[in-house]
Design a protein around this motif. Structure first.
Motif, PDB file in Angstrom:
ATOM      1  N   LEU A  50       0.825  -1.207   0.000  1.00 42.65           N
ATOM      2  CA  LEU A  50       0.000   0.000   0.000  1.00 42.65           C
ATOM      3  C   LEU A  50       0.859   1.257   0.000  1.00 42.65           C
ATOM      4  O   LEU A  50       0.645   2.180  -0.809  1.00 42.65           O
ATOM      5  N   LEU A  51       1.824   1.301   0.879  1.00 47.88           N
ATOM      6  CA  LEU A  51       2.647   2.503   0.988  1.00 47.88           C
ATOM      7  C   LEU A  51       3.560   2.679  -0.225  1.00 47.88           C
ATOM      8  O   LEU A  51       3.832   3.816  -0.640  1.00 47.88           O
ATOM      9  N   GLU A  52       3.994   1.587  -0.803  1.00 57.41           N
ATOM     10  CA  GLU A  52       4.798   1.691  -2.020  1.00 57.41           C
ATOM     11  C   GLU A  52       3.952   2.225  -3.179  1.00 57.41           C
ATOM     12  O   GLU A  52       4.367   3.133  -3.904  1.00 57.41           O
ATOM     13  N   LYS A  53       2.766   1.675  -3.348  1.00 57.28           N
ATOM     14  CA  LYS A  53       1.888   2.120  -4.430  1.00 57.28           C
ATOM     15  C   LYS A  53       1.394   3.541  -4.198  1.00 57.28           C
ATOM     16  O   LYS A  53       1.132   4.296  -5.156  1.00 57.28           O
ATOM     17  N   ASN A  54       1.278   3.906  -2.942  1.00 56.93           N
ATOM     18  CA  ASN A  54       0.786   5.245  -2.607  1.00 56.93           C
ATOM     19  C   ASN A  54       1.712   6.359  -3.101  1.00 56.93           C
ATOM     20  O   ASN A  54       1.308   7.515  -3.202  1.00 56.93           O
ATOM     21  N   GLN A  55       2.937   6.006  -3.430  1.00 53.24           N
ATOM     22  CA  GLN A  55       3.879   6.999  -3.956  1.00 53.24           C
ATOM     23  C   GLN A  55       3.520   7.433  -5.373  1.00 53.24           C
ATOM     24  O   GLN A  55       3.920   8.507  -5.817  1.00 53.24           O
ATOM     25  N   GLY A  96     -12.115   1.671  -2.439  1.00 55.28           N
ATOM     26  CA  GLY A  96     -10.887   2.465  -2.405  1.00 55.28           C
ATOM     27  C   GLY A  96      -9.651   1.596  -2.385  1.00 55.28           C
ATOM     28  O   GLY A  96      -9.395   0.814  -3.292  1.00 55.28           O
ATOM     29  N   ALA A  97      -8.886   1.683  -1.314  1.00 62.22           N
ATOM     30  CA  ALA A  97      -7.671   0.873  -1.158  1.00 62.22           C
ATOM     31  C   ALA A  97      -7.950  -0.492  -0.552  1.00 62.22           C
ATOM     32  O   ALA A  97      -7.024  -1.199  -0.144  1.00 62.22           O
ATOM     33  N   GLY A  98      -9.238  -0.874  -0.485  1.00 62.60           N
ATOM     34  CA  GLY A  98      -9.592  -2.202   0.002  1.00 62.60           C
ATOM     35  C   GLY A  98     -10.086  -2.252   1.430  1.00 62.60           C
ATOM     36  O   GLY A  98     -10.095  -3.325   2.042  1.00 62.60           O
ATOM     37  N   PHE A  99     -10.537  -1.111   1.943  1.00 61.36           N
ATOM     38  CA  PHE A  99     -11.006  -1.060   3.340  1.00 61.36           C
ATOM     39  C   PHE A  99     -12.520  -0.887   3.395  1.00 61.36           C
ATOM     40  O   PHE A  99     -13.052   0.023   2.764  1.00 61.36           O
ATOM     41  N   PRO A 100     -13.205  -1.769   4.145  1.00 61.05           N
ATOM     42  CA  PRO A 100     -12.658  -2.837   4.984  1.00 61.05           C
ATOM     43  C   PRO A 100     -12.576  -4.208   4.323  1.00 61.05           C
ATOM     44  O   PRO A 100     -12.110  -5.161   4.925  1.00 61.05           O
ATOM     45  N   GLY A 101     -13.058  -4.344   3.081  1.00 64.28           N
ATOM     46  CA  GLY A 101     -13.233  -5.660   2.486  1.00 64.28           C
ATOM     47  C   GLY A 101     -11.999  -6.535   2.449  1.00 64.28           C
ATOM     48  O   GLY A 101     -12.033  -7.719   2.834  1.00 64.28           O
ATOM     49  N   MET A 102     -10.871  -5.989   1.959  1.00 66.60           N
ATOM     50  CA  MET A 102      -9.642  -6.784   1.865  1.00 66.60           C
ATOM     51  C   MET A 102      -9.177  -7.240   3.236  1.00 66.60           C
ATOM     52  O   MET A 102      -8.778  -8.399   3.429  1.00 66.60           O
ATOM     53  N   VAL A 103      -9.207  -6.337   4.192  1.00 66.70           N
ATOM     54  CA  VAL A 103      -8.741  -6.668   5.542  1.00 66.70           C
ATOM     55  C   VAL A 103      -9.620  -7.761   6.153  1.00 66.70           C
ATOM     56  O   VAL A 103      -9.116  -8.724   6.753  1.00 66.70           O
ATOM     57  N   LEU A 104     -10.924  -7.652   5.984  1.00 62.36           N
ATOM     58  CA  LEU A 104     -11.829  -8.647   6.564  1.00 62.36           C
ATOM     59  C   LEU A 104     -11.591 -10.024   5.956  1.00 62.36           C
ATOM     60  O   LEU A 104     -11.644 -11.040   6.656  1.00 62.36           O
ATOM     61  N   ASN A 105     -11.309 -10.094   4.657  1.00 62.26           N
ATOM     62  CA  ASN A 105     -11.017 -11.381   4.039  1.00 62.26           C
ATOM     63  C   ASN A 105      -9.719 -11.978   4.561  1.00 62.26           C
ATOM     64  O   ASN A 105      -9.622 -13.194   4.744  1.00 62.26           O
ATOM     65  N   LEU A 126      -5.637  -3.755  -6.535  1.00 67.22           N
ATOM     66  CA  LEU A 126      -6.149  -4.697  -5.538  1.00 67.22           C
ATOM     67  C   LEU A 126      -6.056  -6.133  -6.037  1.00 67.22           C
ATOM     68  O   LEU A 126      -5.743  -7.051  -5.269  1.00 67.22           O
ATOM     69  N   LEU A 127      -6.291  -6.337  -7.326  1.00 67.53           N
ATOM     70  CA  LEU A 127      -6.139  -7.678  -7.894  1.00 67.53           C
ATOM     71  C   LEU A 127      -4.690  -8.150  -7.814  1.00 67.53           C
ATOM     72  O   LEU A 127      -4.414  -9.322  -7.533  1.00 67.53           O
ATOM     73  N   GLU A 128      -3.754  -7.237  -8.059  1.00 67.32           N
ATOM     74  CA  GLU A 128      -2.345  -7.580  -7.911  1.00 67.32           C
ATOM     75  C   GLU A 128      -2.053  -8.016  -6.475  1.00 67.32           C
ATOM     76  O   GLU A 128      -1.330  -8.995  -6.241  1.00 67.32           O
ATOM     77  N   CYS A 129      -2.598  -7.279  -5.522  1.00 72.30           N
ATOM     78  CA  CYS A 129      -2.396  -7.622  -4.111  1.00 72.30           C
ATOM     79  C   CYS A 129      -2.977  -9.000  -3.805  1.00 72.30           C
ATOM     80  O   CYS A 129      -2.345  -9.810  -3.113  1.00 72.30           O
ATOM     81  N   CYS A 130      -4.170  -9.272  -4.317  1.00 73.21           N
ATOM     82  CA  CYS A 130      -4.796 -10.576  -4.080  1.00 73.21           C
ATOM     83  C   CYS A 130      -3.924 -11.705  -4.618  1.00 73.21           C
ATOM     84  O   CYS A 130      -3.769 -12.748  -3.970  1.00 73.21           O
ATOM     85  N   GLY A 131      -3.345 -11.498  -5.794  1.00 73.16           N
ATOM     86  CA  GLY A 131      -2.483 -12.518  -6.367  1.00 73.16           C
ATOM     87  C   GLY A 131      -1.225 -12.728  -5.553  1.00 73.16           C
ATOM     88  O   GLY A 131      -0.828 -13.866  -5.275  1.00 73.16           O
TER      89      GLY A 131
END
Length: 254
Positions: A50-55, A96-105, A126-131
């Motif tokens: 997240l912080l890397e992509k946020n740049q 957005g950045a996956g909150f709260p859905g990604m965290v809950l999963n 987000l798909l990249e993160c999931c992979g």
């Protein structure tokens, strides 16, 4: 570690302090024995990604790993104190950045999550993160909520809908409640000064088939911040014609 988790490996730049913060927070919430054993590894990697992509992409105004852990991850994890997500379905509206859905999963892998957003480049990331994190049961959906909620297979279909957004509760109810099945819940993540919003939303709730089941205020561990979860139960199918077009929603709130 089984094969599905072998990609969750930390290297240079790892941040063990994030895991310590999360461990303490989960303990304060009483969730230590209720979350997936690989959640800490996944959340740590997710924070770094997240912080890397946020740049190069505007994903969050929070730029310190410790505050990502507290103000994003623990804020999302707080919902597990009030809801049972095991084996359920959830649509995260305006993820957005996956909150709260990604965290809950990550915390409850049996929860099937649909991440809905109108900005496709966020969903691609987000798909990249999931992979990379080998997440199962997460789908992305590039759509506008007011249009997608009219479609078969989405309307009156999910156990939960979530929104962690700055929109007024009247608007969020019209966007989110149509997705929820009767007996399911819309979980609105708000600030503790949202009382007037809740009052204004009374007509919208009745019209859309919702009813306030509970209001939970919860402190975020190791901060002086308290947030609010408004639990709205779906007690009747949403009437035909809702949600309306976005211009109408904005112009004439329910």
């Amino acid at each position: 570690m089984d094969k599905t988790n072998t990609r969750v490996v930390l290297g240079p730049g790892e941040s063990p302090d994030i895991r310590d913060i999360l461990r303490r927070g989960f303990a304060q919430y009483g969730l230590t024995d209720k979350i997936d054993p690989f959640a800490l590894q996944k959340l740590d990697c997710y924070c770094q990604m997240l912080l890397e992509k946020n740049q190069v992409m505007n994903l969050t105004a929070i730029r310190e790993p410790e505050n990502v852990a507290r103000l994003h991850f623990l804020d999302c994890a707080a919902l597990l104190q009030f809801c049972d997500f095991q084996g359920k379905t959830l649509i995260d509206v305006g993820t957005g950045a996956g909150f709260p859905g990604m965290v809950l999963n990550m915390l409850v892998p049996s929860l099937e999550v649909t991440l809905l957003d109108s900005l496709n480049k966020r969903l691609d990331w987000l798909l990249e993160c999931c992979g990379f994190l080998s997440l199962q049961g997460v789908a992305t959906l590039h759509a506008r909520a007011e249009e997608q909620a009219l479609r078969k297979g989405f309307r009156d279909s999910f156990d939960f809908a979530t929104a962690r957004a700055v929109a007024d509760l009247q608007t969020l109810c019209e966007l989110c409640l149509p997705f929820v099945r009767v007996g399911g819940q819309f979980l609105a993540m708000k600030s503790t000064d949202s009382g007037p919003e809740l009052d204004r939303a009374a007509h919208a709730l009745k019209l859309l088939g919702g009813r306030v089941r509970a209001v939970h205020d919860y402190p975020i561990p190791d901060t002086d911040i308290t947030h609010r979860l408004i639990v709205i139960e779906k007690v009747a199918p949403t009437q035909k014609g809702y949600p309306r077009r976005w211009a109408k929603i904005q112009k004439e709130p329910l």
